[in-house]
Write a protein that holds these residues in place. Structure first.
Motif, PDB file in Angstrom:
ATOM      1  N   VAL A   9      24.106 -16.487 -22.119  1.00  0.00           N
ATOM      2  CA  VAL A   9      24.970 -17.377 -22.901  1.00  0.00           C
ATOM      3  C   VAL A   9      25.064 -18.783 -22.290  1.00  0.00           C
ATOM      4  O   VAL A   9      25.110 -19.781 -23.022  1.00  0.00           O
ATOM      5  N   PHE A  10      25.042 -18.892 -20.958  1.00  0.00           N
ATOM      6  CA  PHE A  10      25.159 -20.232 -20.360  1.00  0.00           C
ATOM      7  C   PHE A  10      23.856 -21.013 -20.502  1.00  0.00           C
ATOM      8  O   PHE A  10      23.875 -22.238 -20.664  1.00  0.00           O
ATOM      9  N   ILE A  13      24.089 -22.392 -23.907  1.00  0.00           N
ATOM     10  CA  ILE A  13      25.010 -23.545 -23.935  1.00  0.00           C
ATOM     11  C   ILE A  13      24.311 -24.767 -23.336  1.00  0.00           C
ATOM     12  O   ILE A  13      24.379 -25.876 -23.893  1.00  0.00           O
ATOM     13  N   PHE A  32      32.549 -26.810 -18.566  1.00  0.00           N
ATOM     14  CA  PHE A  32      33.191 -26.602 -19.878  1.00  0.00           C
ATOM     15  C   PHE A  32      34.310 -25.578 -19.725  1.00  0.00           C
ATOM     16  O   PHE A  32      34.334 -24.795 -18.769  1.00  0.00           O
ATOM     17  N   HIS A  33      35.229 -25.593 -20.696  1.00  0.00           N
ATOM     18  CA  HIS A  33      36.357 -24.672 -20.649  1.00  0.00           C
ATOM     19  C   HIS A  33      35.887 -23.241 -20.917  1.00  0.00           C
ATOM     20  O   HIS A  33      35.066 -23.009 -21.811  1.00  0.00           O
ATOM     21  N   ASP A  34      36.453 -22.300 -20.147  1.00  0.00           N
ATOM     22  CA  ASP A  34      36.167 -20.876 -20.373  1.00  0.00           C
ATOM     23  C   ASP A  34      36.726 -20.467 -21.736  1.00  0.00           C
ATOM     24  O   ASP A  34      37.815 -20.885 -22.131  1.00  0.00           O
ATOM     25  N   ILE A  35      35.969 -19.633 -22.432  1.00  0.00           N
ATOM     26  CA  ILE A  35      36.373 -19.207 -23.781  1.00  0.00           C
ATOM     27  C   ILE A  35      37.592 -18.277 -23.729  1.00  0.00           C
ATOM     28  O   ILE A  35      38.331 -18.172 -24.715  1.00  0.00           O
ATOM     29  N   ARG A  36      37.801 -17.602 -22.611  1.00  0.00           N
ATOM     30  CA  ARG A  36      38.966 -16.717 -22.447  1.00  0.00           C
ATOM     31  C   ARG A  36      39.712 -17.123 -21.178  1.00  0.00           C
ATOM     32  O   ARG A  36      39.544 -16.494 -20.111  1.00  0.00           O
ATOM     33  N   HIS A  42      41.093 -23.494 -16.836  1.00  0.00           N
ATOM     34  CA  HIS A  42      40.033 -22.541 -16.442  1.00  0.00           C
ATOM     35  C   HIS A  42      38.715 -23.121 -16.935  1.00  0.00           C
ATOM     36  O   HIS A  42      38.372 -23.022 -18.127  1.00  0.00           O
ATOM     37  N   LEU A  44      34.492 -23.699 -16.209  1.00  0.00           N
ATOM     38  CA  LEU A  44      33.281 -23.164 -15.584  1.00  0.00           C
ATOM     39  C   LEU A  44      32.336 -24.313 -15.285  1.00  0.00           C
ATOM     40  O   LEU A  44      32.161 -25.211 -16.115  1.00  0.00           O
ATOM     41  N   ASN A  92      31.558 -15.122  -8.867  1.00  0.00           N
ATOM     42  CA  ASN A  92      31.273 -13.689  -8.812  1.00  0.00           C
ATOM     43  C   ASN A  92      29.779 -13.475  -8.614  1.00  0.00           C
ATOM     44  O   ASN A  92      28.959 -14.153  -9.233  1.00  0.00           O
ATOM     45  N   GLN A  99      30.876  -9.942 -12.187  1.00  0.00           N
ATOM     46  CA  GLN A  99      30.035 -10.957 -12.840  1.00  0.00           C
ATOM     47  C   GLN A  99      29.535 -10.409 -14.177  1.00  0.00           C
ATOM     48  O   GLN A  99      29.009  -9.291 -14.243  1.00  0.00           O
ATOM     49  N   SER A 100      29.736 -11.194 -15.225  1.00  0.00           N
ATOM     50  CA  SER A 100      29.331 -10.742 -16.558  1.00  0.00           C
ATOM     51  C   SER A 100      28.275 -11.636 -17.183  1.00  0.00           C
ATOM     52  O   SER A 100      27.596 -11.217 -18.117  1.00  0.00           O
ATOM     53  N   VAL A 101      28.161 -12.864 -16.696  1.00  0.00           N
ATOM     54  CA  VAL A 101      27.114 -13.769 -17.177  1.00  0.00           C
ATOM     55  C   VAL A 101      26.215 -14.068 -15.977  1.00  0.00           C
ATOM     56  O   VAL A 101      26.682 -14.612 -14.963  1.00  0.00           O
ATOM     57  N   HIS A 105      27.562 -19.540 -11.741  1.00  0.00           N
ATOM     58  CA  HIS A 105      28.627 -20.443 -12.190  1.00  0.00           C
ATOM     59  C   HIS A 105      29.807 -20.319 -11.250  1.00  0.00           C
ATOM     60  O   HIS A 105      30.009 -19.288 -10.607  1.00  0.00           O
ATOM     61  N   HIS A 107      33.993 -20.724 -11.237  1.00  0.00           N
ATOM     62  CA  HIS A 107      35.226 -20.855 -12.008  1.00  0.00           C
ATOM     63  C   HIS A 107      36.158 -21.803 -11.262  1.00  0.00           C
ATOM     64  O   HIS A 107      36.363 -21.641 -10.044  1.00  0.00           O
TER      65      HIS A 107
HETATM   66  P1  5GP Z   1      31.882 -13.960 -14.772  1.00  0.00           P
HETATM   67  O1  5GP Z   1      32.606 -12.728 -15.210  1.00  0.00           O
HETATM   68  O2  5GP Z   1      30.401 -13.801 -14.986  1.00  0.00           O
HETATM   69  O3  5GP Z   1      32.240 -14.454 -13.410  1.00  0.00           O
HETATM   70  O4  5GP Z   1      32.386 -15.129 -15.741  1.00  0.00           O
HETATM   71  C1  5GP Z   1      31.869 -15.341 -17.010  1.00  0.00           C
HETATM   72  C2  5GP Z   1      32.894 -16.138 -17.782  1.00  0.00           C
HETATM   73  O5  5GP Z   1      32.244 -16.681 -18.911  1.00  0.00           O
HETATM   74  C3  5GP Z   1      34.088 -15.323 -18.297  1.00  0.00           C
HETATM   75  O6  5GP Z   1      35.283 -15.854 -17.759  1.00  0.00           O
HETATM   76  C4  5GP Z   1      34.000 -15.468 -19.808  1.00  0.00           C
HETATM   77  O7  5GP Z   1      35.252 -15.595 -20.421  1.00  0.00           O
HETATM   78  C5  5GP Z   1      33.154 -16.731 -19.975  1.00  0.00           C
HETATM   79  N1  5GP Z   1      32.360 -16.773 -21.192  1.00  0.00           N
HETATM   80  C6  5GP Z   1      31.580 -15.764 -21.700  1.00  0.00           C
HETATM   81  N2  5GP Z   1      30.965 -16.182 -22.829  1.00  0.00           N
HETATM   82  C7  5GP Z   1      31.369 -17.474 -23.028  1.00  0.00           C
HETATM   83  C8  5GP Z   1      31.059 -18.452 -24.026  1.00  0.00           C
HETATM   84  O8  5GP Z   1      30.299 -18.218 -24.975  1.00  0.00           O
HETATM   85  N3  5GP Z   1      31.633 -19.670 -23.896  1.00  0.00           N
HETATM   86  C9  5GP Z   1      32.473 -19.977 -22.866  1.00  0.00           C
HETATM   87  N4  5GP Z   1      32.996 -21.209 -22.837  1.00  0.00           N
HETATM   88  N5  5GP Z   1      32.794 -19.076 -21.899  1.00  0.00           N
HETATM   89  C10 5GP Z   1      32.246 -17.842 -21.987  1.00  0.00           C
END
Ligand code: 5GP
Length: 128
Positions: A9-10, A13, A32-36, A42, A44, A92, A99-101, A105, A107
């Motif tokens: 996803v990054f 972007i 950019f701002h985190d989506i959640r 917050h 990234l 992460n 880590q999910s992405v 990156h 935070h």
């Molecule tokens: P991780 O868990 O890998 O350390 O952080 C990944 C972050 O990316 C999470 O906080 C998640 O909310 C954010 N994120 C995932 N998909 C998107 C997206 O499409 N856009 C933005 N702005 N943030 C995202």
């Protein structure tokens, strides 16, 4: 660790294929701002380059890229007005960290007091 997926996803972007709420951009990094959001601020910061994690970035990125990326992190925090109240950086690495992405990156969390316990992330930030 998974190998780098150019469709993460990054990466999308960075290529402008997906939107983001951009805070800052230079030749080394995009912020950019985190989506959640998990805090009132917050953001990234992602390096421009195909790096899965910090280990990959630290080992493989040219020195100029490493310096440029970390200068961008500092500049973003400064421009967000976080220097004086303070902020937290989190990166992460790998599945056990959450880590999910899998594009390296950092935070930046700010805008509220955070627990000193470094294993606890800020709680989810409900937007008004
Ligand atoms: P991780 O868990 O890998 O350390 O952080 C990944 C972050 O990316 C999470 O906080 C998640 O909310 C954010 N994120 C995932 N998909 C998107 C997206 O499409 N856009 C933005 N702005 N943030 C995202």
């Amino acid at each position: 660790m998974p190998s780098y997926d150019r469709n993460n996803v990054f990466a999308r972007i960075l290529r402008g294929e997906l939107p983001c709420r951009k805070v800052y951009e230079d030749e080394f990094a995009l912020a950019f701002h985190d989506i959640r959001p998990l805090a009132p601020v917050h953001v990234l910061v992602v390096p421009k380059g195909d790096y899965v994690s910090n280990a990959d970035f630290a080992a493989s990125a040219p020195a100029e890229q490493v310096a440029g990326f970390w200068r961008a992190v500092g500049r973003v925090a400064h421009e967000l007005g976080l220097d004086s109240p303070g902020y937290r950086l989190v990166a992460n690495h790998g599945p056990m960290s959450g880590q999910s992405v899998f594009h390296f990156h950092v935070h930046i969390f700010g805008g509220k007091a955070m627990p000193h316990d470094m294993t606890r992330l800020p709680e989810a930030h409900a937007k008004a």
